[in-house]
Motif scaffolding. Sequence first.
Motif, PDB file in Angstrom:
ATOM      1  N   GLY A 129      14.992 -19.827 -12.856  1.00 10.11           N
ATOM      2  CA  GLY A 129      16.284 -20.403 -12.753  1.00 10.11           C
ATOM      3  C   GLY A 129      16.875 -19.347 -11.837  1.00 10.11           C
ATOM      4  O   GLY A 129      16.616 -18.253 -11.415  1.00 10.11           O
ATOM      5  N   ASP A 130      18.233 -19.516 -11.611  1.00  9.63           N
ATOM      6  CA  ASP A 130      19.272 -18.710 -10.583  1.00  9.63           C
ATOM      7  C   ASP A 130      19.744 -17.417 -11.483  1.00  9.63           C
ATOM      8  O   ASP A 130      20.974 -17.333 -11.536  1.00  9.63           O
ATOM      9  N   SER A 137      25.460 -22.424 -17.003  1.00  3.83           N
ATOM     10  CA  SER A 137      25.043 -22.090 -15.682  1.00  3.83           C
ATOM     11  C   SER A 137      25.518 -20.965 -14.939  1.00  3.83           C
ATOM     12  O   SER A 137      25.072 -20.624 -13.861  1.00  3.83           O
ATOM     13  N   LEU A 197      19.036 -26.794 -16.247  1.00  4.33           N
ATOM     14  CA  LEU A 197      19.313 -25.487 -16.273  1.00  4.33           C
ATOM     15  C   LEU A 197      18.267 -24.545 -15.592  1.00  4.33           C
ATOM     16  O   LEU A 197      18.500 -23.641 -14.791  1.00  4.33           O
ATOM     17  N   VAL A 198      17.384 -24.765 -16.202  1.00  3.90           N
ATOM     18  CA  VAL A 198      16.089 -23.752 -15.671  1.00  3.90           C
ATOM     19  C   VAL A 198      14.866 -24.785 -15.620  1.00  3.90           C
ATOM     20  O   VAL A 198      14.732 -26.080 -16.005  1.00  3.90           O
ATOM     21  N   GLN A 215      24.818 -15.932 -18.149  1.00  6.76           N
ATOM     22  CA  GLN A 215      24.094 -16.632 -19.351  1.00  6.76           C
ATOM     23  C   GLN A 215      22.668 -17.297 -18.930  1.00  6.76           C
ATOM     24  O   GLN A 215      21.790 -17.284 -19.833  1.00  6.76           O
ATOM     25  N   LEU A 216      22.604 -17.624 -17.735  1.00 10.71           N
ATOM     26  CA  LEU A 216      20.965 -18.019 -17.374  1.00 10.71           C
ATOM     27  C   LEU A 216      19.909 -17.033 -17.791  1.00 10.71           C
ATOM     28  O   LEU A 216      18.850 -17.275 -17.932  1.00 10.71           O
ATOM     29  N   GLN A 217      20.629 -15.785 -17.515  1.00 11.32           N
ATOM     30  CA  GLN A 217      19.662 -14.830 -17.792  1.00 11.32           C
ATOM     31  C   GLN A 217      18.967 -14.702 -19.057  1.00 11.32           C
ATOM     32  O   GLN A 217      17.785 -14.091 -19.430  1.00 11.32           O
ATOM     33  N   THR A 272      16.168 -17.237 -18.407  1.00  9.91           N
ATOM     34  CA  THR A 272      15.034 -16.409 -17.505  1.00  9.91           C
ATOM     35  C   THR A 272      14.236 -15.398 -18.067  1.00  9.91           C
ATOM     36  O   THR A 272      13.109 -15.251 -17.808  1.00  9.91           O
TER      37      THR A 272
END
Length: 407
Positions: A354-355, A339, A152-153, A343-345, A348
Amino acid sequence: MAHHRSSGGESIRSRGVSRGVVAALLSILLIAAVVVTWQDLGDQIDRQAEEAAAQCVEGRESVPIIADPDIAPGLAAVARNFGATNPVVRDKCITVDVRPGDAKITLDGLSGSWDAESMGAFPAAWVPQSSVWSADLAAAKPDVIEGNTRSLVSTPVVLAVSPELDTALGGRLDWSQIPTLQRRDNSLTDFGLQGWGSLRMAMPIGAQSDASALAAQAVATRVTRTAGPLTTADAESPRVSSSVRAMLEGAPLSPDGTPQGAAATIADAPDAARAPIHVVPITEQRLFQMTRDDDRARLAELIPTGPTPIADYPVIRLSGPAVTESATDAVAEFIQFASEPEQLQLLTELGFRGDAPMPAATSTVTFPRTPNPMPTPENGAIVAVNRLVYVPASSTASAVPSGTAGG
């Protein structure tokens, strides 16, 4: 002259329907519409409740995931958001339970006999710090791994040094130079640093010390001049074994066997030249967490030239008698949910790459671009380097604190 009776306006109004009657009719229609709408809404709510109950006919299931302590808080936050969507998998209401776990202990349990009483429920997935562990698990017990891993990261492995040493070495240090600088007395005089002695790079092998093994992979890749991923044959060569041993032999000890313990020693040294530790490999994310509240730079992020090793936090889906089909499917849905950018934030913002948007830079960590990430070595090569780095304390007494567990 005759006059004709008017046929417009006033005569029509006099024969029209009373305004009161019209208003009463409209009120009746409005009330009827409200009643019908309310009944439809109630029926819809009842149907949804019945459908939800029908979807959860198999009851509830908690799906355990073990994660590296650095990423576990972020993944747990994602899991709470996932739970808020009321996920149903194979007629079961799903709750994802993320808990932190030591990589070495988890590996031993997964590759041997899992003790649920002391280690908790057998996990449906494992997210260690890097592929250092997925390669070891694949070598020890490949059948426990379900499908392919994904990340994911990630976070690059860097060298934590004093700002003074960063000024002298920045842009001039290559991964291939490290073994020689570590072995030779007064080697830092090559960079104009009189009185600093040798490199004094700690190589911790305690908890969350993947950075040591990943740094050794980078050195191995560089000294063998491997263009692509490090191969098993290259990793098992005498040149690699001698280079990694040079990194370990005489390496100063981290106070607690961890990279952050060694980094704290560098940061707290009153005299950088005389510090017992000059350098330690560490993940950028961990260095960010250590320095995010610093008013001034006590440490610097040094990135040697050559391919940069990456801690990739692989999501390892697991299989076995304790992992149900619904848990396997739930992990897949959870990773897909995690993903999503929002949620990724949550990851990060902890300093992972990550994106999703990254946090503000610190006086130490600026999140520079990684132009040359190191290709992930072959599994056999990772295992071969692990065997060199994570040696018993008795074999490399000067490099490994007594009683320190690898991992």
